[in-house]
Structures are given as C-alpha cells and as structure tokens.
Design an enzyme around this catalytic site. Structure first.
Site, PDB file in Angstrom:
ATOM      1  N   GLN A 186       0.818  -1.214   0.000  1.00 50.17           N
ATOM      2  CA  GLN A 186       0.000   0.000   0.000  1.00 50.17           C
ATOM      3  C   GLN A 186       0.857   1.272   0.000  1.00 50.17           C
ATOM      4  O   GLN A 186       0.436   2.309  -0.534  1.00 50.17           O
ATOM      5  CB  GLN A 186      -0.987  -0.002   1.176  1.00 50.17           C
ATOM      6  CG  GLN A 186      -0.391  -0.035   2.565  1.00 50.17           C
ATOM      7  CD  GLN A 186      -0.165  -1.455   3.091  1.00 50.17           C
ATOM      8  OE1 GLN A 186       0.058  -2.381   2.325  1.00 50.17           O
ATOM      9  NE2 GLN A 186      -0.205  -1.605   4.409  1.00 50.17           N
ATOM     10  N   GLN A 255      26.311 -10.176   6.975  1.00 46.13           N
ATOM     11  CA  GLN A 255      25.445 -10.266   5.803  1.00 46.13           C
ATOM     12  C   GLN A 255      24.276 -11.206   6.069  1.00 46.13           C
ATOM     13  O   GLN A 255      23.127 -10.894   5.751  1.00 46.13           O
ATOM     14  CB  GLN A 255      26.242 -10.776   4.604  1.00 46.13           C
ATOM     15  CG  GLN A 255      25.487 -10.717   3.304  1.00 46.13           C
ATOM     16  CD  GLN A 255      25.053  -9.302   2.984  1.00 46.13           C
ATOM     17  OE1 GLN A 255      25.841  -8.368   3.022  1.00 46.13           O
ATOM     18  NE2 GLN A 255      23.784  -9.126   2.689  1.00 46.13           N
ATOM     19  N   HIS A 258      20.936 -10.132   7.832  1.00 45.22           N
ATOM     20  CA  HIS A 258      19.948  -9.285   7.160  1.00 45.22           C
ATOM     21  C   HIS A 258      18.606  -9.992   7.027  1.00 45.22           C
ATOM     22  O   HIS A 258      17.549  -9.392   7.175  1.00 45.22           O
ATOM     23  CB  HIS A 258      20.443  -8.894   5.758  1.00 45.22           C
ATOM     24  CG  HIS A 258      21.253  -7.647   5.734  1.00 45.22           C
ATOM     25  ND1 HIS A 258      20.755  -6.423   6.076  1.00 45.22           N
ATOM     26  CD2 HIS A 258      22.549  -7.431   5.389  1.00 45.22           C
ATOM     27  CE1 HIS A 258      21.688  -5.492   5.958  1.00 45.22           C
ATOM     28  NE2 HIS A 258      22.790  -6.079   5.540  1.00 45.22           N
ATOM     29  N   GLU A 322      26.580  -7.977  -4.910  1.00 43.34           N
ATOM     30  CA  GLU A 322      26.147  -6.672  -4.394  1.00 43.34           C
ATOM     31  C   GLU A 322      27.301  -6.035  -3.612  1.00 43.34           C
ATOM     32  O   GLU A 322      27.664  -4.889  -3.838  1.00 43.34           O
ATOM     33  CB  GLU A 322      24.929  -6.872  -3.493  1.00 43.34           C
ATOM     34  CG  GLU A 322      24.439  -5.585  -2.846  1.00 43.34           C
ATOM     35  CD  GLU A 322      23.403  -5.838  -1.763  1.00 43.34           C
ATOM     36  OE1 GLU A 322      22.749  -4.862  -1.357  1.00 43.34           O
ATOM     37  OE2 GLU A 322      23.250  -6.988  -1.295  1.00 43.34           O
ATOM     38  N   HIS A 323      27.836  -6.772  -2.661  1.00 40.28           N
ATOM     39  CA  HIS A 323      29.003  -6.334  -1.888  1.00 40.28           C
ATOM     40  C   HIS A 323      30.155  -7.286  -2.168  1.00 40.28           C
ATOM     41  O   HIS A 323      29.961  -8.505  -2.173  1.00 40.28           O
ATOM     42  CB  HIS A 323      28.722  -6.375  -0.385  1.00 40.28           C
ATOM     43  CG  HIS A 323      27.507  -5.630   0.051  1.00 40.28           C
ATOM     44  ND1 HIS A 323      26.269  -6.240   0.218  1.00 40.28           N
ATOM     45  CD2 HIS A 323      27.329  -4.330   0.367  1.00 40.28           C
ATOM     46  CE1 HIS A 323      25.390  -5.341   0.618  1.00 40.28           C
ATOM     47  NE2 HIS A 323      26.005  -4.169   0.715  1.00 40.28           N
ATOM     48  N   ASP A 356      27.626   0.184   4.821  1.00 39.64           N
ATOM     49  CA  ASP A 356      26.221   0.123   5.207  1.00 39.64           C
ATOM     50  C   ASP A 356      25.798   1.342   6.008  1.00 39.64           C
ATOM     51  O   ASP A 356      24.624   1.721   6.000  1.00 39.64           O
ATOM     52  CB  ASP A 356      25.954  -1.137   6.032  1.00 39.64           C
ATOM     53  CG  ASP A 356      25.673  -2.351   5.170  1.00 39.64           C
ATOM     54  OD1 ASP A 356      25.596  -2.204   3.944  1.00 39.64           O
ATOM     55  OD2 ASP A 356      25.538  -3.457   5.726  1.00 39.64           O
ATOM     56  N   HIS A 415      11.109  15.187 -42.440  1.00 40.02           N
ATOM     57  CA  HIS A 415      12.386  15.494 -41.786  1.00 40.02           C
ATOM     58  C   HIS A 415      13.322  16.228 -42.770  1.00 40.02           C
ATOM     59  O   HIS A 415      13.952  17.227 -42.422  1.00 40.02           O
ATOM     60  CB  HIS A 415      13.074  14.197 -41.314  1.00 40.02           C
ATOM     61  CG  HIS A 415      12.513  13.620 -40.053  1.00 40.02           C
ATOM     62  ND1 HIS A 415      11.238  13.154 -39.959  1.00 40.02           N
ATOM     63  CD2 HIS A 415      13.089  13.436 -38.829  1.00 40.02           C
ATOM     64  CE1 HIS A 415      11.025  12.691 -38.742  1.00 40.02           C
ATOM     65  NE2 HIS A 415      12.136  12.861 -38.031  1.00 40.02           N
TER      66      HIS A 415
END
Length: 425
Positions: A186, A255, A258, A322-323, A356, A415
């Site tokens: 939402q 890691q 998470h 990602e890392h 981070d 054109h």
C-alpha cells in the site's frame, strides 16, 4: 553452509544462483492492493494498514510534534552517529555533481547537457525486523543534494501507530519533506498513484520484502520509475592465507543476519583457510541476538575453493556481487580487474558495515547479479539530464546536407523538408 572444492566451470552457473523468490507468484495479491489504493486512496491504505500492520490510523502523516518527540527518544550517542554518517554521505555524494560543458560538434552546431533534479521522489524504508534508519540517510541525503523539491518517505508503523524514532530523527536531519505511516504494497501504491494525503511521485527508491519488490516492479511498468530491481542482500569475500578468519566470519555473519534469504560466499585458493573460518563462524554465531534468522541464511551460504587467481576473478565477475570484500595481500591488483560488483571493500580493515552505515558510499545496491548492468544509488539516480542544441545559420548550411541525405534514405520526407526550408532561407 556448503563447502565446494575445485568446481568445474560447468558447475559455476548453478553456484552463482541466488536463493531468490520469484516475485511473479505474488503479482495477484499485489495487483489487488494496487488497484484498490488507486481507486480508493487513503481509505484503502488505512484498510490494508489495519490488515497487515494491525494498526488503525486516523492520520497517515507524521506530525511535526511526533518528529520533535522522536529526537528526545533516542540517545545522544545515536544522534551524533547519525549526524556523522550524514556528513560523510553528503561529502561523498556532493562530489558527484554534474558540470555540463558546451561542445561545438561541427562549426556552428553547439550541444550541451543540463542536470535537473527529479521533482518528486518517494523513499521506502522498511521497519519490520530492523528499523533501517541508515537507509533514510542513504536515500534522502542525495535526493536533497540533487535538489528534489518533494521527498516523500513511507515506513510501516508499529501497533501503536508510531514509526521508530531513529527513522524519524534521520528523516528530519536529512531534509525529508513528508513522512507517512504506511508500509508494504500500500505504500508503493500510494506513492505511485497518489492519494488524498500522499502525493504521487515520479520515482520510488528503497528496499523491502518480496511484496514491496513485486509492487515496485509492477508499478514501474507504466506508472513510475524505480531505483533498480531488488532482491535479498548478498556479499562475496575473496581471501587468501594472509586474511584473518575472524574478520571473514564477521563479514559472513553481518550479511547473513539481514534475512533468511541473504547469501554470503567465500572464494579462496587457500585450503588452509576453510576450517578456521568455519570454526569462527560457529563461534561468533552463538553471540548473535538474530541467531535464528542468521542460521537460516547460512544454509545457502558457500565456501568455494578455486584453483588460482584467474578463477577468482572470472567467478566474481560472473557472480556480480552486491558487496565484494577483498582480503588478500594483493587486494588492489585484484580490485583493478573487477568489472561486476555493486560496492567493493578493500583490505582487512574495511568491513561491509562501513559502507552500510557511515563511510559515505551508498548502501542501496544492485543484487541478484544486476551489478552486471546497474549501478548502486548515487546522485545521478535523483536527476535527469536534458540535452540542448543551438545551430547557427552557417551551422545548418554546413550540416544540412548530411541530415537531408539520411532523412531521404530513411524515407522520412518531412524530416528532410524541415532542413531544406532552413537551408534555402
């Protein structure tokens, strides 16, 4: 945790797969919520807040009094830490500002670019298993530096109808325009379509669970831009016999905590490193308050023993983490050959935790292999570049015939005629 020794290259494709959920399975649920928020606005947002967050709200917006109260609810040490991190993030992102220069591509033909901030941006900040106030800084600070006029932040409230005070303090410090007590699908719907209380934005940023990810992907098809495709967080560590096993284990676990679908990989050519790292992981795991979540993530974490340095580099570029943490004697040389990674952490004293939170780089990064094509969030994420050109009379005479020939051969007569008229004039 899986230990794989000397996998063949044919096995690499399966080893680089993430434990990611296919969010297309969630689209039916997501579409229902999106459609109802689009049609009913605040009424639907409140209804789903009551259903998913178990809280009935009379007002979706955080008041000025609530922002002031939040400052008194967090410790002076945390306030100072947030301010220090904000300062470093500002310093790093401010140096990314674009300076466009005019260039004469042909005599009398001048072209240039101008960077313009995206006027309205929406930031989603999760507040479920952990209050990610650091994400507020990572998104709101560059948005403000870029010059975005309206910065709308959505975060889910607790059962008392409150957002964590550290999120509110960070939002106030970073210059957020409006904070909304809305989470989940939402929240994405409200920012994508606009409601009576929450304005429609032009681009949505921020991480979230699989429902938030699916909602972002769906609205990005035709309603609003998003920062990047997102998935569970991940880290890869490259280490050799000079690395400290305790450091590697701490990076693995930071890691893994998470979420249950996070992933950590260790790549090494040093067999002697494996047992000490495993021992350290088990030792440090027992100290963690989020041990249950971390253990679930460790089930799909891997230690991979490779033959040589070349395999380390090729596997890393195929995985596109990602890392990426490099703890080897020659970490700078290895880093020079990395082509696919979201953010790279070099040497023994550079944990992923620094990026981070507080070193200054952005922690909103491409996951699930998207680092092959996407950058992490940066100042450019909050701007668009408009091109300009100005052609003099001499310029159109010099370039006109080239344009006319190209237009004629593409069979676009209007054109060609637009140039012909100006050349005759």
């Amino acid at each position: 945790m899986e230990i794989i020794r000397y996998p063949s290259e044919e096995q690499w494709a399966s080893l680089i797969k993430r434990p990611a959920l296919d969010v297309t399975d969630l689209f039916d649920t997501v579409r229902t919520v999106l459609d109802e928020v689009r049609k009913e606005g605040d009424v639907a947002v409140k209804r789903y807040g009551e259903k998913f967050d178990q809280v009935a709200l009379s007002d979706l917006l955080v008041s000025a009094d609530e922002l002031d109260e939040a400052e008194s609810l967090i410790s002076p040490a945390l306030k100072q830490a947030i301010r220090t991190a904000k300062s470093n993030i500002e310093t790093f992102h401010a140096m990314q500002q674009f300076e466009g220069e005019k260039i004469e591509t042909s005599p009398g033909v001048v072209c240039w670019q101008k960077a313009v901030a995206i006027e309205k941006v929406g930031l989603y900040v999760p507040g479920g298993t952990a209050p990610l106030f650091s994400t507020v800084l990572m998104l709101a600070v560059p948005a403000r530096i870029a010059g975005c006029k309206e910065i709308v932040l959505c975060s889910p409230p607790n059962k008392e109808g409150k957002i964590h005070p550290a999120i509110l303090f960070a939002a106030k410090e970073a210059g957020v325009s409006m904070v909304c007590k809305v989470g989940g699908i939402q929240a994405i719907a409200a920012m994508a379509y606009g409601t009576q209380s929450i304005p429609k934005v032009y681009k949505i940023f921020g991480p979230g669970n699989q429902y938030v990810t699916a909602a972002k992907q769906w609205v990005s098809l035709k309603e609003v831009a998003i920062d990047m495709p997102a998935g569970p967080s991940e880290v890869e560590v490259i280490a050799d016999e000079t690395a400290d096993p305790a450091f590697i284990a701490s990076d693995f676990l930071s890691q893994a905590e998470h979420g249950a679908d996070s992933q950590a990989l260790l790549l090494t050519t040093a067999e002697s490193l494996i047992d000490p790292v495993v021992e350290e992981i088990h030792k440090q795991l027992n100290r963690l308050p989020r041990k249950a979540i971390t253990e679930k993530a460790l089930a799909h974490c891997r230690i991979i023993l490779l033959k040589d340095r070349e395999e380390l580099i090729r596997f890393t570029n195929a995985y596109a983490p990602e890392h990426l943490i490099i703890q080897t004697a020659d970490y700078r040389e290895l880093a020079d050959r990395i082509e696919n990674a979201g953010s790279v952490f070099l040497g023994p004293y550079t944990p992923e935790s620094a990026g981070d939170y507080a070193s200054g780089t952005n922690h909103t990064l491409p996951t699930n292999g998207y680092a092959r094509a996407y950058s992490g969030v940066n100042l450019d994420s909050f701007i668009k570049k408009i091109t300009f050109q100005e052609i003099s009379h001499a310029g159109i005479l010099g370039l006109g015939e080239t344009i006319r020939i190209m237009a004629e051969n593409e069979e676009l007569e209007a054109h060609r005629h637009a140039v012909t008229l100006r050349m005759k004039k």
